[in-house]
Design a protein around this motif. Structure first.
Motif, PDB file in Angstrom:
ATOM      1  N   GLY A 627       0.827  -1.198   0.000  1.00 43.17           N
ATOM      2  CA  GLY A 627       0.000   0.000   0.000  1.00 43.17           C
ATOM      3  C   GLY A 627       0.858   1.244   0.000  1.00 43.17           C
ATOM      4  N   ASP A 721      -5.167   8.806 -11.772  1.00 42.74           N
ATOM      5  CA  ASP A 721      -5.502   8.143 -10.512  1.00 42.74           C
ATOM      6  C   ASP A 721      -7.010   8.185 -10.290  1.00 42.74           C
ATOM      7  OD1 ASP A 721      -5.019   6.727  -8.252  1.00 42.74           O
ATOM      8  OD2 ASP A 721      -4.027   8.336  -7.151  1.00 42.74           O
ATOM      9  N   SER A 723     -10.274   6.912  -7.079  1.00 35.95           N
ATOM     10  CA  SER A 723     -10.587   6.409  -5.746  1.00 35.95           C
ATOM     11  C   SER A 723     -11.713   5.392  -5.857  1.00 35.95           C
ATOM     12  CB  SER A 723     -11.003   7.558  -4.811  1.00 35.95           C
ATOM     13  OG  SER A 723     -12.199   8.169  -5.286  1.00 35.95           O
ATOM     14  N   THR A 801     -10.474  -4.986  -4.195  1.00 36.56           N
ATOM     15  CA  THR A 801      -9.327  -4.355  -4.843  1.00 36.56           C
ATOM     16  C   THR A 801      -9.724  -3.888  -6.235  1.00 36.56           C
ATOM     17  OG1 THR A 801      -7.782  -5.756  -3.625  1.00 36.56           O
ATOM     18  CG2 THR A 801      -6.936  -4.660  -5.607  1.00 36.56           C
ATOM     19  N   HIS A 809      -6.260   0.560  -5.872  1.00 36.85           N
ATOM     20  CA  HIS A 809      -6.789   1.005  -4.593  1.00 36.85           C
ATOM     21  C   HIS A 809      -7.711  -0.075  -4.024  1.00 36.85           C
ATOM     22  CE1 HIS A 809      -5.121   4.994  -5.041  1.00 36.85           C
ATOM     23  NE2 HIS A 809      -5.608   5.050  -6.271  1.00 36.85           N
ATOM     24  N   THR A 810      -7.957   0.019  -2.725  1.00 34.60           N
ATOM     25  CA  THR A 810      -8.793  -0.977  -2.062  1.00 34.60           C
ATOM     26  C   THR A 810      -9.845  -0.303  -1.189  1.00 34.60           C
ATOM     27  OG1 THR A 810      -7.293  -1.159  -0.153  1.00 34.60           O
ATOM     28  CG2 THR A 810      -6.910  -2.654  -2.013  1.00 34.60           C
TER      29      THR A 810
END
Length: 876
Positions: A627, A721, A723, A801, A809-810
Motif C-alpha cells: 500500500g 488516478d 478512488s 481491490t 486502490h482498495t
C-alpha cells in the motif's frame, strides 16, 4: 570481399575478449588452454563467493566475457567479467571481475557492491507506464529501445525497469538509460551513453596516406564494423579510383580519410601494445559519421559522430578520433562507462595520446604529445586540454579535490590526465600538487598498459579512488619488481588522490598466499539435522604455510565449525553444520574465513534450513500485500489465516519492521486459524518517505508463521488516478443468503482508466461477483456476496481491490453471517429478503421448507415473498 590499399590526400585491449556462453556451472574446456584455466578458476571463485564476490542466498553470478590483458608476448592476464542476478533478474551495479594469470591462479576479485539484496520482485506498475515516464526525461524522443525488469543495487536493492530512450536531452544527443522504480514509478537513476568530446588532428601526414579500404569505399572489412559514412546519407563514400579526399578539411570525404587512418593506427596500437582485439574486444569496430553540424564530436553509445570547428573544418584528427573511440572502449570493458565526472573524458584523452604516440607522425602533422585539440583549433584558441599541466588551458584543475565530482566533465578530467602524464613522463615539465619530484616516468606504453589493465578490473560506479586501487593492482600484477607499482602510487599522491583502505601492497620478494574454495558451496538440511562441506585451500604464492580457518554467520539454532581449525595451505578441512529443531527455516550465508601468510580470504556457504511440519499448522497471508500513503495517512489490509494441517489453533498477530512514527493495529488481535483480521498501519507526519517492508507474524501454540507487507510512504502519485468506495460498507445475512453493495469509483487525477475488481477475505462457501466486472473510473459496479448454508457464523472483513492501468486502490466490506434460522432444515439456505429467487429454488423459513414456483423478492408475513407463489413443503 575485395581488400585494397588506397592512397589518399588529406589535410587533414589486442583485448582478446572472448564471449563465453553459459554460467559458472559449465564445464571448462581442455585444462591446457589458459583461457579455460582462467574461466574455471574464476567460475569457482564466483560460485564460492570468494572475497569481494560475497553474495546473498538469492544471488548468482552469470559470466559475461573474458578479456585478455597483461604484457603481450611476455605475461598474459585474463579478466573474467560477471553480471550479478537476484532471483533471476539482472542486478544493475552488481557486476564483478575476477583476474587470473595464464595458469588459472586468481589474482584479484572486485565487485561493484557487496551481496545482501532483499527485494520484492513483483512490479506494481507495468512496462508501458515505465516507458512513458522514461520518455518524459528527454526533450525530444526518437525511439524507445526497450525495458528490462531489473534490480538496482542501491542499499538492499530496488526493483526497477531499465528503459533505454534515444533523442535529445538538454540540447545534446542522448541515449539515456532511465531506471524507473517498478513499484512507485519514481525515477531512481539516469545514465547517458552519449559522451561529448574534442580532439587534436587537423590532418594526418605525410601525404599520400595509405589506408585499408574495401570495395573502393570508406569501409574497412579487414576490421569488421569499421566504416566511415556521410552523416547526411548514412552511406560510405565510394570511388572508382580508390583514392579519397581532396586535402581540404572542409570535405567530409577527407574527414573519412582521417577517420580511417586514425582508427587503423589505434586498432593496431590496441593489438600490439595492449593485446586487445578491436574496439569492442571481440574483433569489431564501430561506425563513424562525419558531418555533424556542431562544434563537437560524440560517442552515442552505438556510433561516433564527428562535428566541425569554428572554421567549418571536420575535426577528424587523430586525438579526436582516438578520444571518441576511448569512450567506446570505456563502454566495452567491464563495468561500462565510468560515470564520475572527469573519468570518461580522461579515458578518451589517454587513448588519443596513446594513438598519437603509436602513429609517431612527423612535424608538421599531429606529433606525439599530451595536448588535446591543438591542431583542429576547435574554437580558435589552440588546444582545449593540456594533460601535462591542465591549469594551463582554461584553468582546469591539476589536483583532485572533493569538488571534482561536481565539476564540468571536461574540466574534471584534469587530475586524471595529470596523473597519467606524471606516470608516463615524470614531473620534469609538470608541476605536482604535493611538491614532490618524480624524476622519470615509465613511458607512455607501460603507463597505457597499466591503465588498460585497470580498466579490465573496472566495475560500475568507478571513482578516482577506485581507479587508484585498480591501477595499483594492475601494476602489481604486471610488474613483480614493484617499480611500476611505486610509480603509480607516486603519481596518484602527486595529484592529491589519497591512499585508500584496501589498496594492495607490493613486495618485490615472493610472499606466501593462498586461496579458498568450498565443495559443495551450498546445502540443504532439515531443522534438527546436519551437513558438511569440504574447505579446500591452495598455495598460490610463496611456500605452503599455516592457514587458520573459522566459520561465522550462523543464525539461531544453527552451529558451524571447521575441523581442523588450521591446515597447511594445499590441504583441506571440513565445514560442519548442525541445526536444532528450533532453527527457523530459511536460506542463510555462512562465511568461511582463512587467515595465513599475512593474507585473509573468505568464501560463502549458502545454507538452507527446511522446517519440520508441525502436526497443527497454518498459513498466513495479507491482501493486498502492499500500500502507498502520504506521511500522516493510514493503510489497511486483510490478514488471512488458513489451517494447513491438523486442528485450528489460536493465533496472536503482531507486526515488526515499522518505520519511525508508524503504528500497527489488528482487529481482532487474536484469531482462530481459518479466520481473518483487519490490519491498519497508521503513519505520522514524521514517518520517513520510502519503501518499508513490514513483517506480519502469527504466533500459535504449535507454529509461528509470517508474511510481508510493503508500505510505501510518500510515493510519487500516479499521473492518472482514481478512488474507490463501497456503499454500504457492511451487511448482515443468514447463512445461505447474500448481500449487495455499490462499488463507486471517481477519477481523482488525469484521465479515466479501466478498473477491474476482485475480492479477497471471503468466508468458507461464499462467493463475490461484480456486475459489471470492469468499469471506467467514474462509473459504478454492484458487488454481490453470496453465502451457503455451510458458511460459518462470524464477522469477516472482505477487501475489494480495484486494479487500474495506472493505479490500484482498495476498500473493505464487513460481512456478518448469522445462523440459517431454518429450524434445522439441513443444507437448505435460509430465505433472505434481498435475494431474487427463480422457480424451483428451495429455502428454509419459520422451520419449514419452501419451493419457489415463480420469481420472488420481498417479505410477506408467514411465507417467503410478497407476490410470488411458494409451495409449502412442510416442516423441516
Amino acid at each position: 570481399m575485395k581488400r585494397r590499399t588506397g592512397t589518399v590526400l588529406a589535410a587533414c585491449l589486442t583485448a582478446l575478449s572472448i564471449q563465453v556462453v553459459g554460467g559458472p556451472s559449465q564445464a571448462a574446456p581442455a585444462p591446457a588452454d589458459p583461457v579455460a584455466l582462467a574461466v574455471a578458476a574464476a567460475d569457482k571463485a564466483a560460485a564460492s563467493g570468494l572475497d569481494a564476490l560475497a553474495k546473498g542466498p538469492d544471488e548468482q553470478f552469470r559470466r559475461q566475457a573474458v578479456h585478455k590483458g597483461g604484457v603481450p608476448g611476455r605475461r598474459d592476464l585474463y579478466y573474467v567479467a560477471y553480471e550479478r542476478t537476484y532471483k533471476g533478474l539482472p542486478v544493475v551495479g552488481g557486476d564483478a571481475v575476477v583476474a587470473t594469470d595464464a595458469a588459472g591462479k586468481v589474482l584479484e576479485t572486485v565487485a561493484a557492491n557487496e551481496g545482501g539484496l532483499a527485494v520484492d520482485t513483483r512490479p506494481r506498475i507495468d512496462k508501458a507506464r515505465a516507458e512513458r515516464i522514461a520518455r518524459a526525461q528527454l526533450s525530444r524522443v526518437d525511439g524507445v529501445e526497450g525495458s528490462t525488469l531489473s534490480v538496482l543495487a542501491q542499499g538492499h536493492g530496488k526493483l526497477v525497469y531499465e528503459t533505454v530512450v534515444t533523442g535529445v536531452r538538454n540540447g545534446e544527443p542522448s541515449r539515456l538509460h532511465v531506471f524507473v522504480n517498478a513499484r512507485t514509478g519514481v525515477v531512481e537513476d539516469l545514465v547517458d551513453d552519449v559522451r561529448a568530446g574534442t580532439g587534436t588532428s587537423e590532418w594526418n601526414g605525410p601525404n599520400p596516406l595509405t589506408i585499408d579500404t574495401s570495395n573502393n569505399s570508406t569501409v574497412d572489412d579487414t576490421r569488421p564494423g569499421l566504416r566511415c559514412v556521410d552523416y547526411a546519407t548514412n552511406q560510405p563514400f565510394t570511388k572508382a579510383s580508390n583514392s579519397f579526399g581532396n586535402g581540404q578539411a572542409t570535405s567530409k570525404e577527407t574527414g573519412c580519410v582521417d577517420v580511417l587512418w586514425s582508427t587503423q593506427k589505434q586498432w593496431n596500437m590496441l593489438r600490439e601494445w595492449l593485446g586487445r582485439n578491436g574496439i569492442d574486444g571481440n574483433g569489431r569496430g564501430v561506425t563513424v559519421k562525419v558531418g555533424l553540424d556542431r562544434v563537437n564530436a560524440y560517442w552515442t553509445g552505438q556510433h561516433i559522430e564527428i562535428g566541425r570547428n569554428n572554421a567549418n573544418q571536420w575535426i577528424a584528427s587523430m586525438d579526436v578520433v582516438g578520444h571518441e573511440h576511448g569512450h567506446a572502449l570505456d563502454q566495452y570493458t567491464p563495468g561500462g562507462a565510468a560515470r564520475e565526472a572527469g573519468l570518461g573524458e580522461a579515458t578518451g584523452d589517454i587513448f588519443g595520446a596513446l594513438t598519437e604516440a603509436y602513429a609517431n607522425e612527423p612535424t608538421p602533422w599531429d606529433t606525439p604529445d599530451y595536448l588535446v585539440g591543438e591542431t583542429v583549433n576547435l574554437v580558435g584558441r589552440g588546444p582545449i586540454r593540456n594533460m601535462a599541466n591542465p591549469q594551463a588551458v582554461s584553468n582546469h584543475p591539476n589536483c583532485w579535490s572533493s569538488a571534482i565530482p561536481g565539476t564540468e566533465v571536461h574540466a574534471a578530467a584534469g587530475p586524471f590526465n595529470h596523473w597519467f602524464y606524471l606516470l608516463a613522463e615524470g614531473s620534469k615539465n609538470s608541476p605536482t600538487c604535493d611538491g614532490s619530484t618524480i624524476p622519470s616516468g615509465i613511458g607512455i606504453q607501460a603507463a597505457g598498459r597499466i591503465f588498460y589493465n585497470a580498466m579490465l578490473l573496472k566495475t560500475s560506479g568507478m571513482t578516482h579512488f577506485k581507479y587508484r586501487i585498480a591501477t595499483l593492482t594492475a601494476a602489481k600484477n604486471l610488474d613483480p619488481t614493484c617499480k611500476q607499482y611505486n610509480a603509480v602510487k607516486a603519481a596518484w599522491n602527486a595529484v592529491s588522490v589519497p591512499a585508500q583502505s584496501g589498496e594492495p601492497t607490493c613486495q618485490s620478494v615472493p610472499v606466501d598466499d593462498f586461496s579458498l574454495a568450498l565443495t559443495p558451496a551450498s546445502g540443504t538440511v532439515q531443522a534438527g539435522g546436519s551437513t558438511t562441506s569440504t574447505v579446500n585451500t591452495t598455495t598460490v604464492a610463496g611456500n605452503p604455510h599455516t592457514v587458520t580457518l573459522t566459520a561465522s554467520g550462523a543464525p539461531a539454532g544453527v552451529s558451524v565449525s571447521v575441523t581442523p581449525s588450521s591446515v597447511t595451505s594445499g590441504q583441506s578441512a571440513t565445514l560442519n553444520v548442525s541445526t536444532t529443531a528450533s532453527a527457523v527455516p530459511g536460506t542463510y550465508p555462512i562465511t568461511v574465513q582463512g587467515v595465513g601468510g599475512g593474507n585473509t580470504h573468505s568464501v560463502t556457504y549458502s545454507l538452507t534450513v527446511s522446517g519440520q511440519q508441525p502436526v497443527n499448522d497454518f498459513a498466513i497471508a495479507v491482501s493486498p500485500d502492499a500500500g502507498t500513503v502520504e506521511p500522516g495517512g493510514a493503510a489497511t489490509t486483510t490478514v488471512g489465516t488458513t489451517v494447513t494441517s491438523g486442528q485450528s489453533q489460536k493465533v496472536a498477530l503482531s507486526a515488526t519492521g515499522l518505520p519511525a512514527g508508524a503504528t500497527a493495529a489488528f482487529d481482532p488481535a487474536t484469531v482462530a486459524a481459518g479466520e481473518s483480521a483487519r490490519l491498519t498501519i497508521a503513519t505520522s507526519a514524521s514517518t520517513p518517505a520510502g519503501e518499508h517492508r513490514i513483517t506480519v507474524t502469527g504466533t500459535g501454540p504449535d507454529a509461528t508463521r509470517s508474511t510481508t507487507y510493503t508500505l510505501t510512504v510518500g510515493g510519487e502519485p500516479p499521473a492518472n488516478d482514481f478512488s474507490v468506495a463501497l456503499n454500504p460498507t457492511s451487511g448482515t445475512v443468514r447463512a445461505g443468503g447474500s448481500a449487495t453493495s455499490t462499488v463507486g469509483t471517481t477519477t481523482t487525477a488525469g484521465s479515466p482508466q479501466k478498473v477491474h475488481f476482485t475480492a479477497t477475505g471471503l468466508p468458507t462457501g461464499a462467493t463475490a461477483t461484480f456486475t459489471p466486472l470492469s468499469v471506467e473510473s467514474g462509473e459504478s459496479s454492484t458487488l454481490t456476496i453470496a453465502t451457503t448454508s455451510a458458511t460459518p457464523q462470524g464477522t469477516y472483513t472482505i477487501t475489494v481491490t480495484a486494479n487500474g492501468a495506472d493505479a490500484t486502490h482498495t476498500a473493505t466490506y464487513t460481512l456478518t453471517v448469522e445462523g440459517d434460522g431454518g429450524g434445522g432444515c439441513g443444507d437448505l439456505p435460509a430465505w433472505n429478503a434481498s435475494t431474487a429467487y427463480v422457480p424451483n429454488d428451495e429455502v428454509s423459513h419459520n422451520s419449514k421448507k419452501w419451493r419457489s414456483t415463480w420469481y420472488s423478492t420481498g417479505a410477506e408475513p408467514g411465507a417467503p415473498g410478497s407476490w410470488a407463489v411458494w409451495q409449502d413443503l412442510g416442516p423441516c
